[in-house]
Scaffold this motif. Structure first.
Motif, PDB file in Angstrom:
ATOM      1  N   LYS A 213      39.199  31.792  38.362  1.00  0.00           N
ATOM      2  CA  LYS A 213      39.574  30.942  37.235  1.00  0.00           C
ATOM      3  C   LYS A 213      40.893  31.332  36.585  1.00  0.00           C
ATOM      4  O   LYS A 213      41.326  30.678  35.643  1.00  0.00           O
ATOM      5  N   LEU A 214      41.514  32.410  37.054  1.00  0.00           N
ATOM      6  CA  LEU A 214      42.755  32.861  36.424  1.00  0.00           C
ATOM      7  C   LEU A 214      43.837  31.800  36.548  1.00  0.00           C
ATOM      8  O   LEU A 214      43.979  31.147  37.587  1.00  0.00           O
ATOM      9  N   SER A 215      44.622  31.669  35.502  1.00  0.00           N
ATOM     10  CA  SER A 215      45.701  30.679  35.536  1.00  0.00           C
ATOM     11  C   SER A 215      46.798  31.103  36.489  1.00  0.00           C
ATOM     12  O   SER A 215      47.469  30.278  37.098  1.00  0.00           O
ATOM     13  N   SER A 216      47.009  32.405  36.625  1.00  0.00           N
ATOM     14  CA  SER A 216      47.988  32.909  37.585  1.00  0.00           C
ATOM     15  C   SER A 216      47.674  34.363  37.865  1.00  0.00           C
ATOM     16  O   SER A 216      47.132  35.065  37.011  1.00  0.00           O
ATOM     17  N   LEU A 217      48.032  34.795  39.068  1.00  0.00           N
ATOM     18  CA  LEU A 217      47.835  36.197  39.427  1.00  0.00           C
ATOM     19  C   LEU A 217      49.082  36.979  39.033  1.00  0.00           C
ATOM     20  O   LEU A 217      49.835  37.479  39.863  1.00  0.00           O
ATOM     21  N   SER A 218      49.305  37.062  37.701  1.00  0.00           N
ATOM     22  CA  SER A 218      50.551  37.634  37.200  1.00  0.00           C
ATOM     23  C   SER A 218      50.701  39.099  37.573  1.00  0.00           C
ATOM     24  O   SER A 218      51.802  39.596  37.756  1.00  0.00           O
ATOM     25  N   ASN A 219      49.590  39.816  37.655  1.00  0.00           N
ATOM     26  CA  ASN A 219      49.651  41.226  38.003  1.00  0.00           C
ATOM     27  C   ASN A 219      49.521  41.470  39.502  1.00  0.00           C
ATOM     28  O   ASN A 219      49.436  42.602  39.945  1.00  0.00           O
ATOM     29  N   GLY A 220      49.469  40.403  40.259  1.00  0.00           N
ATOM     30  CA  GLY A 220      49.401  40.534  41.702  1.00  0.00           C
ATOM     31  C   GLY A 220      47.985  40.673  42.218  1.00  0.00           C
ATOM     32  O   GLY A 220      47.056  41.030  41.495  1.00  0.00           O
ATOM     33  N   ILE A 221      47.838  40.368  43.491  1.00  0.00           N
ATOM     34  CA  ILE A 221      46.540  40.482  44.144  1.00  0.00           C
ATOM     35  C   ILE A 221      46.077  41.933  44.142  1.00  0.00           C
ATOM     36  O   ILE A 221      44.897  42.230  43.998  1.00  0.00           O
ATOM     37  N   GLY A 222      47.030  42.852  44.291  1.00  0.00           N
ATOM     38  CA  GLY A 222      46.694  44.266  44.349  1.00  0.00           C
ATOM     39  C   GLY A 222      45.961  44.753  43.124  1.00  0.00           C
ATOM     40  O   GLY A 222      45.112  45.656  43.210  1.00  0.00           O
ATOM     41  N   ASN A 223      46.270  44.195  41.952  1.00  0.00           N
ATOM     42  CA  ASN A 223      45.604  44.617  40.720  1.00  0.00           C
ATOM     43  C   ASN A 223      44.112  44.299  40.774  1.00  0.00           C
ATOM     44  O   ASN A 223      43.270  45.114  40.368  1.00  0.00           O
ATOM     45  N   ILE A 224      43.770  43.115  41.268  1.00  0.00           N
ATOM     46  CA  ILE A 224      42.358  42.724  41.362  1.00  0.00           C
ATOM     47  C   ILE A 224      41.650  43.584  42.400  1.00  0.00           C
ATOM     48  O   ILE A 224      40.507  44.014  42.196  1.00  0.00           O
ATOM     49  N   VAL A 225      42.316  43.853  43.501  1.00  0.00           N
ATOM     50  CA  VAL A 225      41.727  44.718  44.529  1.00  0.00           C
ATOM     51  C   VAL A 225      41.476  46.116  43.962  1.00  0.00           C
ATOM     52  O   VAL A 225      40.430  46.728  44.219  1.00  0.00           O
ATOM     53  N   ASN A 226      42.409  46.628  43.149  1.00  0.00           N
ATOM     54  CA  ASN A 226      42.224  47.950  42.542  1.00  0.00           C
ATOM     55  C   ASN A 226      41.060  47.958  41.559  1.00  0.00           C
ATOM     56  O   ASN A 226      40.333  48.951  41.445  1.00  0.00           O
ATOM     57  N   LEU A 227      40.882  46.869  40.828  1.00  0.00           N
ATOM     58  CA  LEU A 227      39.744  46.784  39.912  1.00  0.00           C
ATOM     59  C   LEU A 227      38.433  46.936  40.671  1.00  0.00           C
ATOM     60  O   LEU A 227      37.512  47.637  40.229  1.00  0.00           O
ATOM     61  N   ILE A 228      38.352  46.282  41.818  1.00  0.00           N
ATOM     62  CA  ILE A 228      37.109  46.310  42.590  1.00  0.00           C
ATOM     63  C   ILE A 228      36.956  47.619  43.356  1.00  0.00           C
ATOM     64  O   ILE A 228      35.875  48.214  43.387  1.00  0.00           O
ATOM     65  N   SER A 229      38.040  48.087  43.970  1.00  0.00           N
ATOM     66  CA  SER A 229      37.931  49.269  44.822  1.00  0.00           C
ATOM     67  C   SER A 229      37.902  50.567  44.026  1.00  0.00           C
ATOM     68  O   SER A 229      37.288  51.550  44.467  1.00  0.00           O
ATOM     69  N   ASN A 230      38.540  50.613  42.852  1.00  0.00           N
ATOM     70  CA  ASN A 230      38.627  51.859  42.089  1.00  0.00           C
ATOM     71  C   ASN A 230      37.811  51.831  40.803  1.00  0.00           C
ATOM     72  O   ASN A 230      36.947  52.678  40.576  1.00  0.00           O
ATOM     73  N   ASP A 231      38.082  50.848  39.952  1.00  0.00           N
ATOM     74  CA  ASP A 231      37.468  50.844  38.622  1.00  0.00           C
ATOM     75  C   ASP A 231      35.959  50.625  38.680  1.00  0.00           C
ATOM     76  O   ASP A 231      35.211  51.243  37.921  1.00  0.00           O
ATOM     77  N   CYS A 232      35.504  49.753  39.545  1.00  0.00           N
ATOM     78  CA  CYS A 232      34.050  49.552  39.682  1.00  0.00           C
ATOM     79  C   CYS A 232      33.373  50.828  40.182  1.00  0.00           C
ATOM     80  O   CYS A 232      32.253  51.149  39.768  1.00  0.00           O
ATOM     81  N   ASN A 233      34.053  51.558  41.059  1.00  0.00           N
ATOM     82  CA  ASN A 233      33.499  52.826  41.544  1.00  0.00           C
ATOM     83  C   ASN A 233      33.421  53.858  40.427  1.00  0.00           C
ATOM     84  O   ASN A 233      32.477  54.655  40.377  1.00  0.00           O
TER      85      ASN A 233
END
Length: 1479
Positions: A213-233
């Motif tokens: 639902k994001l209006s734009s991936l302003s921080n890049g795809i990598g930011n979302i991947v880091n949220l899932i791969s690092n922060d969730c862990n």
């Protein structure tokens, strides 16, 4: 202001949260992908409850391990319990977050949302911890004290002996308390893991849903991947470790309280040390270590991003010979990273030193106080009870740092998650319900739109009204046109005005988006299958032939973004998907540019004009051929509509379309020339492949022979040559995007970085491999030896290990010394020796920690230097054949394991191994007859570890491999976000994502069960060993068979030490397993270091070219054969030609016939297999690569700007002055733009040039070549579609800047090479024609003339007439003498003689040929006369005598004299040496 902004943000989030959302309502209705029917029986394993007793003792895990050992894991069906499923947790967390948004709108918190759904059961875990504390201290204090008193009473005749069963009860009590404490510990761990998985699962689903639902991936795809791969862990990890925070403090206080009870005021030193020294230190040290680790993570991310950039553009770096510059950048990044790693490791080793020395230090101070100040006699019961108490201080002091590091990491994670979840979401302007009932499909009134975070409107004053059935074309500024598409789909914010969309939307992006699945899946895209409509659309999109040559037709599986298809096939599928959905409003984003003009026109007529005739269409394009076929033309410039109306109306207003669209067609792309090759119109399978399949370009990665065979394509020499050549066309490597727009380079680098998460870097075959296999064992053996030998070598590494043993020996000697003098009358000398041992232990622990940090840091740096130097010296074919994701995984995951994880694990191993061995030796010395049974306990531990090892290994690989589809689906989703929203496929994609999350959690949870089973049963063995030790002390109190007499002090010494086997023994076994696993990373890095091929030396000191070489820029190819791989077919086949100094040569030909290879061979990116290449008479084969490449300037297809500043991109080695740089920038017309920037030349390059438009980046490429100041320039023309004015600017700049250089142009647009002196036409690796443009076009049947005829949108006859009109052929020479260039004619161009002695002379002499004819006329010797042929002028030859004779000389001589002079032998030699031939 900030509050208002926060309110707006949260209001927006609330509004979106309360919008209609079926993500959690219709999961059961969404069909899963078909699962292959396996005849193998599936073994069922539930990962939920198996009954109280089975869960407590992990009994069900026995069967699970047996299955994992004996059967294929794919035949085991593991199922999560409902509470752990992503569907359940995602739904609960989503509702909790909506509640948070509603009632805490100002500052919503993810932590509160999690506590709302998991807090109660998480709090109840404290019960396990409380029981663990109780039973641990029951054994370590009460039972141990009474066991010592029992022995003391037994040996003291004055005291009444306790009954013998009391000793047995104490021993049994130690067994029961140890087992119960083990149960509590492991239940706490596994239930913490369970809650962590629930939290991780819910967060991963919520992040995915938010990203949709994001209006734009302003921080890049990598930011979302880091949220899932690092922060969730990190959140999952804190669920496991949090309870050790409060419990550690409570345990420390309990120890002090018990000590005060036992020894009174003598415990005050312990109180002071524990409360005011140990606890604060163990709080602040891990906190600083955690902060430093986060900094390390950022440093690692920065280095990996840099490596991703380097690997992506490695071809260009090698072309520029800029390896040293990038080595310096990487080494600087690595230096900063290693500083943080060393600092974090120092904190950890100090923390371990405290844990190691604290028990001895506190015991020493308490006993000294008890003995000297209170003047009391130290009894064995008091002494070893206190020692046992402070030994157990190791438990809380070890776990406290772990808990604090987890909490600090979780705090950072929660902060990032909070910021992410309140990001604005895309707006939905679409009225799906009754769109067709309204007249307008889309209406925008005074629309003003802006991107998130931007203060300037991207679109302003937009007024547009498109009715159903109306076709509108949008031209002009391409960035503004794409922004309008984004605005309509709700990707950017509507600031003011109104927008109304009625009906569903279909979308055909410029870059086709392909999902993993069949061709049919990609077209139907979740819609019900209608065979009649499907076949019709397949036919309209020209896919029938494409599908027919695939082995499985439209059931062919597409993988890795459709890598097994050509760009045009992917785009056809994208078009078919849009047509199949029958949307009301169709958005087309320059989607036909990938096709050659004829195909594009057919597709346009089939799909747009016919099939979609009743639909509203918005068509962004840069091609003029489509303008007359639309109802409305809208012209956008700088974010505003400057004109709109029908094509005829705009023509009447005298709108210059040539300045808005590019009439020049890229005539040399994949399909065009193969499609129209009249010489190869056979109807065989091979020709069908070449016509319709198109061999993939580098954007697809390499197509292999195996893939061609799968496509049932005849593999011919031409086929293979074409594949190899096309894989070299781009300077970008890896998972390249399929367009050449503003963000191509940055997105390619980012996608390459993301492949680390989705690539399988562990061989699946290992899942079924027995660890006793010789090859397997050999790999690990070499890895261990390699790690020990690295950096400091074997001797010093062994000395470090010995030092660890010596330090631990001091600890056991001090304990034994304590026992020794307790049994005697205490003297001051005994206490002084004990003080000396204690201080020696503290100093030794400090020194060993420092030495360990130094040694492991050097080893880590050694591994990095090895792989980095190896990769930087690798030839390009290595990068062409190795997935960049694998290389990046080595630099990221594997190197990080060696840097951070492995040192930490090895330190624990070196700490626990001597510790456990010392305990066993101590107990065997003290406890009689224990040596008779110890072998059985050792065997039991080995059996447990051996039995579980293969299962654990397979589950680790299953868990690792289950991440690949998860992150692949995530990155695919984020890349196709527009399409998913437009086609309303969020539910389906979320469902697939949840399945991937569950598969990963099944593997992770089952792995945790196996690891916990191992730890638990090793603790059971340790508990039994504790019991047997206590029992033997009771059974043999008078035995003299032990090395020491059984006394109260020896009993206290034995029991206080043996109790520490609990927990620490299983930790030792776990560290051994962890080290063994990390050795895979060592093996991987060593493989890259030792086995990656190396290209030729950078410098050959014995063969350095002279200073200023090349001074002229003359190039000679003599019988050159080029193969990319040994024994492969030749791409260039025995070619011979010369390019003169300061000459411009255009190189044209079909795709894949050797144009790029010609450039590669000149730069020695690929070595010539046969023949020689000379520059200014020197063979480049014997020179160093740096000397060759640094003397040739390259302007690549893709405008690549590196991370850094403007200055570092133009002058990386800082050799040039500011004036030289500014002069070059002025020459390329970009200086004014940079002057306006505050930092001027120090302006940072954002995301590889995102802060510059495409034309500016192209001009930077030219400026870079200008500053290199070489005599030879190679221009690989960009394939990007540029508007007319930009194209003209760039072309003028190139011709002016390189006027006096040897310029080679790898042509993509025909109009650009017509100014060249000569044009080389390549066919199948050979030179078909090499002549002036006029000479080539004079032959209507020549290869170049055919290319002109096939130029599509360009009017071939007009272009041909235009060229011929610029070249007036000379009058026929009466003598009939013709001097011909056969491969080496010349044409007048920018190098022409500017003097005009005779106005009637039609063509002046090029400087490159002046000396030839000046030499001819002055030598007055003759060359054999060759009769002229009238046909020669039409076959590509030029009468050079009539063109280039000196008028002053010819006036004095007759024609016969001239002929005699020309046939002079010396001139013949001169012409022959210069590759000029006489006919």
């Amino acid at each position: 202001m900030a509050d208002n902004q926060s309110e707006n943000t949260t209001e927006n989030a609330t509004e979106n949260a309360t919008s209609t959302d079926n993500l959690y309502e219709n999961d059961n209705d969404i069909p899963l992908s078909p699962i292959p029917n396996n005849n193998k029986k599936k073994e069922q394993i539930s990962l939920s409850s198996h009954g109280y007793i089975s869960d407590i003792f992990f009994l069900w895990v026995f069967r699970f391990i047996r299955l994992c050992r004996n059967v294929d894991l794919n035949t085991i069906h593991m199922s999560l319990g409902k509470p752990e499923s992503s569907k359940h947790t995602g739904k609960k967390l989503y509702k909790s977050w909506r509640y948070e948004i509603e009632f805490h709108a100002r500052q919503p918190s993810v932590l509160r949302s999690l506590l709302r759904i998991l807090g109660k059961q998480f709090a109840l875990l404290a019960v396990w911890k409380v029981f663990w504390i109780f039973f641990t201290w029951l054994g370590a204090y009460w039972l141990l004290k009474h066991s010592i008193l029992y022995i003391e009473n037994y040996h003291n005749p004055e005291k009444k002996n306790e009954p013998i069963y009391a000793g047995h009860l104490y021993a049994l009590g130690l067994l029961i308390s140890s087992i119960i404490s083990s149960i509590c510990f492991h239940q706490l761990y596994i239930h913490g893991t369970k809650i962590g998985i629930q939290a991780r699962s819910g967060l991963m689903v919520l992040i995915y849903r938010k990203s949709l639902k994001l209006s734009s991936l302003s921080n890049g795809i990598g930011n979302i991947v880091n949220l899932i791969s690092n922060d969730c862990n990190r959140v999952a990890e804190v669920c496991i470790n949090f309870h050790f925070l409060w419990s550690s403090i409570i345990e420390a206080l309990i120890i002090v309280i018990i000590a005060i009870i036992e020894i009174g005021y003598s415990a005050l030193p312990a109180l002071f040390i524990v409360i005011f020294v140990l606890l604060p230190l163990q709080y602040f040290l891990p906190k600083h270590a955690s902060t430093t680790s986060l900094k390390t993570t950022f440093a690692v991310t920065k280095r990996v991003q840099l490596m991703s950039e380097i690997l992506t553009v490695m071809r260009l770096i090698k072309m520029y010979a800029w390896e040293k510059f990038f080595k310096k950048k990487v080494n600087e990044a690595r230096h900063n990273e290693m500083d943080q790693i060393r600092k974090a490791l120092h904190y950890k080793t100090i923390s371990f030193m405290i844990v190691f020395t604290a028990p001895m230090l506190t015991t020493f101070l308490c006993l000294i106080t008890y003995q000297t100040l209170e003047k009391k006699q130290m009894t064995p019961a008091v002494t070893f009870t206190i020692l046992s108490l402070f030994n157990t201080l190791r438990y809380p002091m070890t776990m406290l740092p772990t808990a604090i590091r987890s909490i600090v990491g979780a705090q950072v994670a929660f902060k990032r998650l909070d910021e992410f979840f309140i990001l604005p979401e895309a707006e939905d302007y679409i009225n799906y319900g009754n769109g067709r009932k309204r007249e307008n499909a889309i209406e925008i009134i005074d629309g003003c739109f802006e991107w998130q975070g931007s203060e300037n409107p991207a679109l302003n004053s937009i007024n547009m009204n498109i009715k159903h059935g109306q076709h509108a074309i949008i031209i002009g500024d391409f960035a503004s046109c794409s922004t309008l598409i984004a605005a309509i789909t709700g990707q950017i914010r509507l600031v003011s005005g109104d927008i109304d969309i009625n009906g569903s939307i279909g979308y055909i992006p410029q870059e086709p988006w392909i999902i993993n699945g069949t061709i049919q899946d990609n077209i139907t895209f979740g819609q019900p299958f209608d065979e009649e409509r499907y076949k019709k659309i397949i036919d309209l999109c020209l896919l029938t032939r494409d599908i027919s040559i695939l082995p499985q037709g439209d059931k062919t599986e597409l993988t890795d973004r459709g890598a097994n298809l050509s760009p045009s096939q992917r785009q056809k599928i994208s078009i078919a998907r849009c047509l199949y959905h029958e949307s009301d409003l169709i958005l087309i984003e320059d989607s036909f540019s990938v096709f050659e003009p004829q195909v594009a026109r057919i597709l346009f007529n089939n799909c747009v004009k016919n099939f979609l005739s009743d639909k509203a269409i918005l068509f962004v394009t840069q091609q003029s051929q489509f303008l007359p076929g639309c109802d409305l033309v809208i012209i956008l410039e700088n974010g505003e509509i400057i004109e709109q109306g029908s094509y005829e109306e705009l023509k009447e207003r005298q709108i210059s379309f040539s300045s808005l669209v590019n009439d020049d067609q890229i005539a040399l792309d994949d399909e065009l020339l193969d499609f129209n090759d009249e010489d190869n119109l056979d109807n065989n399978r091979s020709r069908s492949m070449q016509e319709y399949l198109e061999l993939p370009n580098p954007n697809n990665g390499d197509m292999t022979i195996h893939q061609l065979n799968n496509l049932q394509v005849e593999v011919t020499e031409a086929t293979i040559s074409k594949i190899i050549e096309k894989n070299q066309r781009s300077v970008l490597s890896g998972a390249r995007v399929l367009s050449n727009n503003q963000e191509t380079v940055h997105r390619t680098i980012e996608q390459n970085q993301l492949t680390m998460h989705s690539i399988l870097d562990i061989d699946n075959n290992l899942n079924r491999q027995n660890e006793t296999d010789i090859t397997y064992k050999s790999m690990y053996k070499k890895a261990y030896i390699s790690y020990i030998k690295s950096a400091i070598g074997i001797p010093l590494t062994v000395l470090l290990i010995i030092f660890f043993i010596i330090v631990h020996s001091l600890r056991f000697i001090s304990d034994y010394w304590l026992k020794y003098f307790i049994d005697r009358e205490v003297d001051d000398i005994y206490l002084l020796i004990y003080v000396g041992l204690t201080l020696g232990l503290v100093v030794g622990a400090i020194v060993r920690g420092y030495l360990f940090c130094v040694v492991t840091s050097k080893k880590s740096q050694s591994y990095h230097n090895g792989i980095f130097n190896s990769i930087m010296r690798a030839p390009m074919y290595f990068f062409d054949t190795t997935p960049l994701g694998l290389i990046l995984a080595a630099f990221a995951k594997h190197l990080y394991l060696i840097d951070d994880y492995l040192p930490d694990t090895i330190f624990q191993f070196l700490h626990y191994l001597p510790f456990i061995i010392g305990i066993l030796i101590m107990v065997l010395i003290v406890v009689p007859y224990l040596w008779t049974v110890v072998i059985f306990f050792i065997a039991a531990v080995i059996l447990i570890r051996t039995y579980s090892r293969l299962a654990e290994h397979r589950l680790e690989q299953l868990e690792s491999n289950s991440k690949a589809p998860l992150f692949l689906h995530l990155s695919t989703t984020l890349e196709g976000l527009f399409s998913i929203r437009v086609y309303r496929a969020q539910d389906r994609f979320t469902h697939v994502y949840k399945n991937a999350v569950d598969e990963n959690h099944k593997a992770l949870y089952s792995l945790m069960f196996v690891k916990t089973w191992v730890a638990f049963y090793i603790d059971i063995v340790a508990s039994l060993f504790i019991y047997i030790s206590a029992l033997f002390l009771v059974l043999f109190p008078n035995s003299n068979f032990s090395l020491t007499e059984v006394t109260p002090s020896s009993t206290g010494l034995a029991l206080s030490n043996v109790l520490q086997l609990l927990v620490f023994l299983q930790w030792l076994i776990r560290t051994i397993s962890d080290i063994h696993g990390a050795m895979y990373s060592c093996s991987t890095l060593r493989l890259y270091t030792d086995h990656v091929p190396c290209e030729a030396p950078e410098l050959v000191n014995s063969n350095r070219p002279p200073e200023g070489w090349p001074s002229n820029g003359k190039i000679d190819y003599r019988n050159v054969v080029v193969r990319y791989y040994q024994y492969s077919i030749a791409v260039l086949k025995n070619i011979t030609f010369s390019i003169r100094a300061h000459e411009t040569v255009g190189v044209v030909g079909k795709s894949g016939i050797g144009k790029t290879t010609l450039m590669m061979s000149l730069l020695r990116m690929v070595e010539a297999s046969e023949g020689s290449i000379y520059i200014d008479g020197l063979s480049i084969k014997d020179m160093g690569l740096y000397d060759v490449r640094s003397r040739i300037a390259v302007i690549p297809q893709e405008p690549v700007l590196f991370a850094g500043t403007i200055r570092s991109n133009l002058d990386p080695f800082e050799k040039l002055s500011d004036d030289e740089i500014w002069k070059a920038l002025k020459n390329v017309h970009i200086a004014d733009s940079i002057e306006e920037m505050p930092l001027k030349l120090e302006t940072p390059i954002i995301e590889n040039g995102r802060n510059f438009i495409l034309s500016q980046r192209l001009l930077f490429m030219i400026a870079r070549a200008v500053l290199l100041n070489t005599q030879i320039v190679v221009l690989d023309e960009p394939l990007a579609a540029l508007d007319y004015e930009t194209d003209e600017l760039i072309q003028d700049t190139i011709w002016k800047c390189f006027e006096n250089k040897t310029l080679i142009i790898i042509a993509s647009q025909l109009s650009h090479i017509m100014k060249a002196d000569r044009i080389m036409v390549l066919e199948l690796g050979r030179i078909a024609e090499f002549d002036t443009p006029h000479g080539l076009l004079s032959n209507p049947h020549g290869a170049f003339s055919k290319i002109i005829e096939q130029s599509g949108d360009l009017d071939a006859q007009k272009l041909k007439k235009d060229i011929l009109s610029k070249f007036t052929p000379p009058k026929s020479n009466e003598s009939g003498l013709h001097v011909m260039f056969k491969e080496d004619p010349n044409h007048v161009n920018k190098h022409a003689n500017k003097s005009n002695h005779n106005k009637s002379q039609s063509t002046p002499m090029p400087k490159s040929l002046e000396n030839v004819f000046f030499n001819i006329t002055n030598n007055s010797e003759t060359i054999k006369n060759t009769p002229s042929s009238s046909s020669q002028s039409g076959s590509g030859y030029t009468n050079l005598l009539s063109l280039y004779t000196n008028p002053n000389e010819t006036a004095k001589k007759s024609n016969k004299e001239i002929e005699r002079d020309i046939t002079n032998k010396k001139s013949d030699d001169y012409l022959h040496d210069n590759n000029i031939y006489i006919e």
